[in-house]
Design a protein around this motif. Sequence first.
Motif, mmCIF file in Angstrom:
data_model
loop_
_atom_site.group_PDB
_atom_site.id
_atom_site.type_symbol
_atom_site.label_atom_id
_atom_site.label_comp_id
_atom_site.label_asym_id
_atom_site.label_seq_id
_atom_site.Cartn_x
_atom_site.Cartn_y
_atom_site.Cartn_z
ATOM 1 N N UNK A 183 0.812 -1.213 0.000
ATOM 2 C CA UNK A 183 0.000 0.000 0.000
ATOM 3 C C UNK A 183 0.850 1.269 0.000
ATOM 4 N N UNK A 184 2.094 1.151 -0.397
ATOM 5 C CA UNK A 184 2.962 2.325 -0.495
ATOM 6 C C UNK A 184 3.387 2.538 -1.943
ATOM 7 N N UNK A 185 3.650 3.785 -2.255
ATOM 8 C CA UNK A 185 4.145 4.135 -3.584
ATOM 9 C C UNK A 185 5.654 3.948 -3.563
ATOM 10 N N UNK A 186 6.171 3.338 -4.593
ATOM 11 C CA UNK A 186 7.630 3.212 -4.709
ATOM 12 C C UNK A 186 8.166 4.588 -5.089
ATOM 13 N N UNK A 187 8.592 5.309 -4.085
ATOM 14 C CA UNK A 187 8.966 6.711 -4.275
ATOM 15 C C UNK A 187 10.416 6.896 -4.706
ATOM 16 N N UNK A 188 11.254 5.873 -4.639
ATOM 17 C CA UNK A 188 12.659 5.939 -5.072
ATOM 18 C C UNK A 188 13.364 7.166 -4.511
ATOM 19 N N UNK A 189 13.243 7.367 -3.217
ATOM 20 C CA UNK A 189 13.929 8.474 -2.568
ATOM 21 C C UNK A 189 13.188 9.801 -2.605
ATOM 22 N N UNK A 190 12.107 9.882 -3.351
ATOM 23 C CA UNK A 190 11.318 11.126 -3.428
ATOM 24 C C UNK A 190 10.604 11.320 -2.092
ATOM 25 N N UNK A 191 10.869 12.427 -1.422
ATOM 26 C CA UNK A 191 10.291 12.679 -0.106
ATOM 27 C C UNK A 191 9.054 13.582 -0.160
ATOM 28 N N UNK A 192 8.630 13.914 -1.359
ATOM 29 C CA UNK A 192 7.445 14.748 -1.521
ATOM 30 C C UNK A 192 6.183 13.904 -1.501
ATOM 31 N N UNK A 193 5.129 14.471 -2.034
ATOM 32 C CA UNK A 193 3.826 13.815 -2.033
ATOM 33 C C UNK A 193 3.407 13.393 -3.438
ATOM 34 N N UNK A 194 2.537 12.417 -3.472
ATOM 35 C CA UNK A 194 1.866 11.973 -4.701
ATOM 36 C C UNK A 194 0.367 12.130 -4.485
ATOM 37 N N UNK A 195 -0.328 12.566 -5.501
ATOM 38 C CA UNK A 195 -1.786 12.477 -5.526
ATOM 39 C C UNK A 195 -2.090 11.546 -6.690
ATOM 40 N N UNK A 196 -2.744 10.439 -6.365
ATOM 41 C CA UNK A 196 -3.035 9.427 -7.377
ATOM 42 C C UNK A 196 -4.537 9.274 -7.487
ATOM 43 N N UNK A 197 -5.009 9.406 -8.703
ATOM 44 C CA UNK A 197 -6.438 9.310 -8.992
ATOM 45 C C UNK A 197 -6.755 7.893 -9.476
ATOM 46 N N UNK A 198 -7.702 7.253 -8.825
ATOM 47 C CA UNK A 198 -8.175 5.930 -9.216
ATOM 48 C C UNK A 198 -9.490 6.146 -9.960
ATOM 49 N N UNK A 199 -9.489 5.851 -11.263
ATOM 50 C CA UNK A 199 -10.651 6.137 -12.100
ATOM 51 C C UNK A 199 -11.012 4.932 -12.954
ATOM 52 N N UNK A 200 -12.144 5.031 -13.611
ATOM 53 C CA UNK A 200 -12.608 3.996 -14.528
ATOM 54 C C UNK A 200 -13.129 4.696 -15.772
#
Length: 187
Positions: free
Chosen positions: A71-88
């Motif tokens: 349940x985590x995003x593979x951020x590869x060292x990125x310490x910022x935020x992600x907003x991910x939209x789950x759509x259909x």
Amino acid sequence: TGGGGKSQRGEKPLKPAAPKPAKSANIVFVLSALAVLVALAWVVLVPAGGKAKKPKAIKAPFASEKAFDGQTVRAKGFQGSHVISFTDKSCPHCVEATEALDGLEAKLKAQATKLAGKLKVAQVDCSKHADLCTKFGVAGDSEDASGYPTLLWFRAGELQGAYDGERTTQGLEEWAITKEAEGALTQ
């Protein structure tokens, strides 16, 4: 006047003035030059096939199972935020969320916002990645499934919760600026 080619006063005969070019000749020249310029512009700007290229719209990138570790995003060292939209694709309300995300992605790419380097956006197509959408509680048989569209916020890869603000580019940007002011956007 005498026949020797001189006037009575002994002056040389006057030469007739050179005819002035007709205005229509000038217009033809200008129009010809303009036609050549247009033809050159057409050759340079229009690819073979005769259709002008449309500028590519900037779209939020798509994410798949590979972008997540549980349940985590593979951020590869990125310490910022992600907003991910789950759509259909079959969801009419998802269009609004996708347009908002695409608008924010365009601003981030152009660095037209102070959030550049601190926020990334992505989208998951639940019609292709149903298991992923079920894992995050967006879809599935559970009564608690949030439905489409669902926008989730991750900081330094960790799920922080659902975005519940206005689904516009401006709404997303204002939300992120508020999170940044609170010190919550980056870790």
